[in-house]
Design a protein around this motif. Structure first.
Motif, PDB file in Angstrom:
ATOM      1  N   LEU A  19       0.821  -1.213   0.000  1.00 63.63           N
ATOM      2  CA  LEU A  19       0.000   0.000   0.000  1.00 63.63           C
ATOM      3  C   LEU A  19       0.856   1.264   0.000  1.00 63.63           C
ATOM      4  O   LEU A  19       0.573   2.234   0.701  1.00 63.63           O
ATOM      5  CB  LEU A  19      -0.932  -0.016   1.210  1.00 63.63           C
ATOM      6  N   LEU A  22      -0.277   5.275   0.340  1.00 61.09           N
ATOM      7  CA  LEU A  22      -1.486   5.526   1.122  1.00 61.09           C
ATOM      8  C   LEU A  22      -1.113   6.023   2.508  1.00 61.09           C
ATOM      9  O   LEU A  22      -0.057   5.692   3.045  1.00 61.09           O
ATOM     10  CB  LEU A  22      -2.329   4.259   1.235  1.00 61.09           C
ATOM     11  N   ALA A  29      -7.729   3.096   4.984  1.00 56.13           N
ATOM     12  CA  ALA A  29      -6.516   2.395   4.555  1.00 56.13           C
ATOM     13  C   ALA A  29      -6.130   1.333   5.582  1.00 56.13           C
ATOM     14  O   ALA A  29      -5.700   0.231   5.210  1.00 56.13           O
ATOM     15  CB  ALA A  29      -5.375   3.384   4.341  1.00 56.13           C
TER      16      ALA A  29
END
Length: 101
Positions: A19, A22, A29
């Motif tokens: 990720l 993010l 998230a």
């Protein structure tokens, strides 16, 4: 004190691997990172602990649901408990009949 590795306490390593980019403090998230952790978790499914983890995952996901899906999951749990109770009652009745006869 436990070693948290290269990541600070409470930080998910997914934000450095999967990720990237993010915000690691964004609640959505974080929820997605936990979702990915649950999906990619693998282990022995034939142990008592794995069965209990499966029940725990079902309960957690049911609590996140709302509306009709929550009622359907509650109905499934009620039917399972009812089935266990009827089966136990039948086994106890047959055992008493066998011991008496």
């Amino acid at each position: 004190m436990a070693d948290s590795g290269p990541f600070g306490p409470g930080q998910n390593p997914r934000f450095h691997e999967d990720l990237v980019g993010l915000d690691p403090y964004d609640p959505e998230a974080l929820a997605f990172a936990e979702h990915l952790d649950r999906i990619e978790r693998c282990g022995p499914n034939f142990t008592v602990e794995a069965c209990l983890d499966g029940v725990s995952d079902f309960a957690d996901s049911s609590n996140r649901l709302g509306g009709l899906r929550w009622w359907v999951s509650a109905l499934v749990v009620i039917l399972i408990v009812l089935g266990v109770m009827v089966t136990a009652w039948d086994i106890i009745g047959r055992a008493i009949a066998w011991l008496a006869g």
